[in-house]
Design a protein around this motif. Structure first.
Motif, PDB file in Angstrom:
ATOM      1  N   ARG A 137       0.630  -1.187   0.215  1.00 64.95           N
ATOM      2  CA  ARG A 137       0.078   0.052   0.165  1.00 64.95           C
ATOM      3  C   ARG A 137       0.773   1.088   0.029  1.00 64.95           C
ATOM      4  O   ARG A 137       0.509   2.272  -0.683  1.00 64.95           O
ATOM      5  N   VAL A 138       1.872   1.249   0.731  1.00 61.42           N
ATOM      6  CA  VAL A 138       2.812   2.466   0.931  1.00 61.42           C
ATOM      7  C   VAL A 138       3.422   2.773  -0.561  1.00 61.42           C
ATOM      8  O   VAL A 138       3.319   3.710  -0.920  1.00 61.42           O
ATOM      9  N   LEU A 139       4.093   1.491  -1.082  1.00 64.51           N
ATOM     10  CA  LEU A 139       4.794   1.648  -2.278  1.00 64.51           C
ATOM     11  C   LEU A 139       3.830   2.200  -3.691  1.00 64.51           C
ATOM     12  O   LEU A 139       4.225   2.536  -4.451  1.00 64.51           O
ATOM     13  N   SER A 140       2.422   1.909  -3.111  1.00 66.28           N
ATOM     14  CA  SER A 140       1.633   2.372  -4.367  1.00 66.28           C
ATOM     15  C   SER A 140       1.209   3.814  -4.311  1.00 66.28           C
ATOM     16  O   SER A 140       0.655   4.126  -5.295  1.00 66.28           O
ATOM     17  N   GLU A 141       1.709   4.338  -3.188  1.00 71.97           N
ATOM     18  CA  GLU A 141       1.447   5.887  -3.241  1.00 71.97           C
ATOM     19  C   GLU A 141       2.245   6.941  -4.155  1.00 71.97           C
ATOM     20  O   GLU A 141       3.395   6.750  -4.318  1.00 71.97           O
ATOM     21  N   GLU A 142       1.365   7.671  -4.873  1.00 74.40           N
ATOM     22  CA  GLU A 142       1.953   8.477  -5.780  1.00 74.40           C
ATOM     23  C   GLU A 142       3.289   9.251  -5.342  1.00 74.40           C
ATOM     24  O   GLU A 142       4.354   9.575  -5.962  1.00 74.40           O
ATOM     25  N   LYS A 143       2.928   9.900  -4.060  1.00 77.51           N
ATOM     26  CA  LYS A 143       4.012  10.598  -3.495  1.00 77.51           C
ATOM     27  C   LYS A 143       5.407  10.181  -3.047  1.00 77.51           C
ATOM     28  O   LYS A 143       6.421  10.747  -2.935  1.00 77.51           O
ATOM     29  N   VAL A 144       5.381   8.729  -3.198  1.00 83.02           N
ATOM     30  CA  VAL A 144       6.811   8.091  -2.934  1.00 83.02           C
ATOM     31  C   VAL A 144       7.024   7.165  -3.977  1.00 83.02           C
ATOM     32  O   VAL A 144       8.095   6.229  -4.137  1.00 83.02           O
ATOM     33  N   LYS A 145       6.582   7.559  -5.190  1.00 84.60           N
ATOM     34  CA  LYS A 145       7.137   6.967  -6.407  1.00 84.60           C
ATOM     35  C   LYS A 145       8.562   6.998  -6.826  1.00 84.60           C
ATOM     36  O   LYS A 145       8.981   8.119  -6.581  1.00 84.60           O
ATOM     37  N   GLY A 146       9.394   5.935  -6.757  1.00 86.19           N
ATOM     38  CA  GLY A 146      10.682   6.115  -7.005  1.00 86.19           C
ATOM     39  C   GLY A 146      11.494   6.330  -5.849  1.00 86.19           C
ATOM     40  O   GLY A 146      12.776   6.337  -5.914  1.00 86.19           O
ATOM     41  N   VAL A 147      10.970   6.620  -4.625  1.00 81.99           N
ATOM     42  CA  VAL A 147      11.613   6.830  -3.764  1.00 81.99           C
ATOM     43  C   VAL A 147      12.426   5.581  -3.070  1.00 81.99           C
ATOM     44  O   VAL A 147      11.984   4.491  -2.959  1.00 81.99           O
ATOM     45  N   PRO A 148      13.976   5.696  -2.755  1.00 80.95           N
ATOM     46  CA  PRO A 148      14.531   4.479  -2.123  1.00 80.95           C
ATOM     47  C   PRO A 148      13.790   3.881  -1.066  1.00 80.95           C
ATOM     48  O   PRO A 148      13.269   4.713  -0.145  1.00 80.95           O
ATOM     49  N   LEU A 149      13.922   2.543  -0.795  1.00 83.90           N
ATOM     50  CA  LEU A 149      13.496   1.904   0.058  1.00 83.90           C
ATOM     51  C   LEU A 149      14.419   0.799   0.831  1.00 83.90           C
ATOM     52  O   LEU A 149      15.262   0.225   0.194  1.00 83.90           O
ATOM     53  N   MET A 150      14.392   1.029   2.253  1.00 85.46           N
ATOM     54  CA  MET A 150      15.127   0.095   3.055  1.00 85.46           C
ATOM     55  C   MET A 150      14.560  -0.582   3.951  1.00 85.46           C
ATOM     56  O   MET A 150      13.666  -0.169   4.602  1.00 85.46           O
ATOM     57  N   VAL A 151      14.540  -1.972   3.666  1.00 83.98           N
ATOM     58  CA  VAL A 151      13.657  -2.871   4.729  1.00 83.98           C
ATOM     59  C   VAL A 151      14.952  -3.213   5.823  1.00 83.98           C
ATOM     60  O   VAL A 151      15.751  -3.733   5.385  1.00 83.98           O
ATOM     61  N   LEU A 152      14.335  -3.059   6.977  1.00 83.02           N
ATOM     62  CA  LEU A 152      15.067  -3.492   8.239  1.00 83.02           C
ATOM     63  C   LEU A 152      14.568  -4.553   8.729  1.00 83.02           C
ATOM     64  O   LEU A 152      13.285  -4.488   9.311  1.00 83.02           O
ATOM     65  N   ALA A 153      15.130  -5.831   8.809  1.00 94.87           N
ATOM     66  CA  ALA A 153      14.598  -7.040   9.402  1.00 94.87           C
ATOM     67  C   ALA A 153      15.296  -6.961  10.866  1.00 94.87           C
ATOM     68  O   ALA A 153      16.401  -7.453  11.225  1.00 94.87           O
ATOM     69  N   ASN A 154      14.418  -6.328  11.694  1.00 95.75           N
ATOM     70  CA  ASN A 154      14.728  -6.077  13.023  1.00 95.75           C
ATOM     71  C   ASN A 154      14.696  -7.453  13.990  1.00 95.75           C
ATOM     72  O   ASN A 154      13.955  -8.239  13.681  1.00 95.75           O
ATOM     73  N   LYS A 155      15.455  -7.292  15.071  1.00 95.42           N
ATOM     74  CA  LYS A 155      15.231  -8.406  16.186  1.00 95.42           C
ATOM     75  C   LYS A 155      15.959  -9.623  15.543  1.00 95.42           C
ATOM     76  O   LYS A 155      15.724 -10.702  15.924  1.00 95.42           O
ATOM     77  N   LYS A 156      17.040  -9.399  14.861  1.00 98.79           N
ATOM     78  CA  LYS A 156      17.790 -10.423  14.354  1.00 98.79           C
ATOM     79  C   LYS A 156      18.714 -11.188  15.352  1.00 98.79           C
ATOM     80  O   LYS A 156      19.279 -12.152  15.078  1.00 98.79           O
ATOM     81  N   ASP A 157      18.761 -10.416  16.482  1.00100.51           N
ATOM     82  CA  ASP A 157      19.473 -10.965  17.612  1.00100.51           C
ATOM     83  C   ASP A 157      18.695 -11.931  18.437  1.00100.51           C
ATOM     84  O   ASP A 157      19.227 -12.826  19.134  1.00100.51           O
ATOM     85  N   LEU A 158      17.519 -12.291  18.191  1.00100.14           N
ATOM     86  CA  LEU A 158      16.668 -13.135  18.832  1.00100.14           C
ATOM     87  C   LEU A 158      16.505 -14.499  18.093  1.00100.14           C
ATOM     88  O   LEU A 158      16.820 -14.466  16.786  1.00100.14           O
ATOM     89  N   PRO A 159      16.570 -15.754  18.641  1.00 96.96           N
ATOM     90  CA  PRO A 159      16.197 -16.964  18.090  1.00 96.96           C
ATOM     91  C   PRO A 159      15.153 -16.866  17.422  1.00 96.96           C
ATOM     92  O   PRO A 159      14.037 -16.244  17.223  1.00 96.96           O
ATOM     93  N   ASN A 160      15.115 -17.881  16.472  1.00 98.60           N
ATOM     94  CA  ASN A 160      14.011 -18.158  15.549  1.00 98.60           C
ATOM     95  C   ASN A 160      13.726 -16.845  14.580  1.00 98.60           C
ATOM     96  O   ASN A 160      12.456 -16.787  14.186  1.00 98.60           O
ATOM     97  N   SER A 161      14.603 -16.234  14.390  1.00 95.76           N
ATOM     98  CA  SER A 161      14.488 -14.832  13.537  1.00 95.76           C
ATOM     99  C   SER A 161      14.453 -15.723  12.016  1.00 95.76           C
ATOM    100  O   SER A 161      15.495 -16.501  11.710  1.00 95.76           O
ATOM    101  N   MET A 162      13.647 -15.011  11.223  1.00 90.13           N
ATOM    102  CA  MET A 162      13.744 -15.557   9.632  1.00 90.13           C
ATOM    103  C   MET A 162      15.027 -14.878   8.956  1.00 90.13           C
ATOM    104  O   MET A 162      15.623 -14.004   9.361  1.00 90.13           O
ATOM    105  N   THR A 163      15.336 -15.611   8.066  1.00 95.51           N
ATOM    106  CA  THR A 163      16.370 -15.135   7.352  1.00 95.51           C
ATOM    107  C   THR A 163      16.187 -13.787   6.285  1.00 95.51           C
ATOM    108  O   THR A 163      14.634 -13.564   6.081  1.00 95.51           O
TER     109      THR A 163
END
Length: 173
Positions: free
Chosen positions: A102-128
């Protein structure tokens, strides 16, 4: 700091589902400390100085379902999006994927760079990173610079690198 300063500092929007760790991450990157946080109603904002020449204004906006419809009001003039995912919360990843789409479909952010942060990687059973990136359909993103990075808001791991990368993506775009 004059009013003119804020307009020159790139605006970066930190979003994601509630409990993904946005405020913890913001506090950690700005102060180097962890603090107890409560759900964000509205937003938190701060300026991160990366070095003598570069700083970013970081906006952390509330992620509860009722608040997500307001995200679009923060998108004016945004130079980068940071989407935070709780990498231990497999059940809510489809919901996160939907919110990100939904966010990426907004016209205002068309072409704006995206950083996805996979948080809580220090915890057991975190996804890759690969699992998360597949679940969020990042591989199909075209016309947008994007990266995904593991981090821990609690411990501060990966945060400085992530925001340095965000700054580089802003300069490229």
């Amino acid at each position: 700091m004059g009013l003119g300063h804020s307009s020159r500092t790139p605006q970066v929007l930190i979003m994601g589902l509630d409990s993904s760790g946005k405020t913890t991450l913001l506090t950690q990157v700005l102060t180097g400390h962890t603090m107890d946080t409560s759900p964000t109603i509205g937003f938190n904002v701060g300026t991160l100085d990366l070095d003598k020449k570069n700083s970013l204004t970081l906006w952390d906006i509330g992620g509860q379902k009722t608040l997500r419809k307001n995200w679009k009001y923060y998108m004016d003039d945004v130079k980068a999006l940071v989407f935070v995912v709780d990498s231990t919360d497999k059940e809510r990843l489809p919901e996160a994927a939907e919110a990100l789409k939904r966010v990426l479909s907004e016209e205002k952010v068309k072409g704006v760079p995206l950083m996805v942060l996979a948080n809580k990687k220090d915890l057991p059973n975190s996804m890759t990173i690969r699992e998360i990136s597949n679940q969020l359909n990042l591989t199909v993103l075209e016309d947008r610079l994007w990266q995904i990075q593991a981090c821990s808001g609690q411990r501060g791991l990966g945060l400085n690198q992530a925001f340095t990368s965000v700054n580089k993506m802003i300069k490229k775009s």
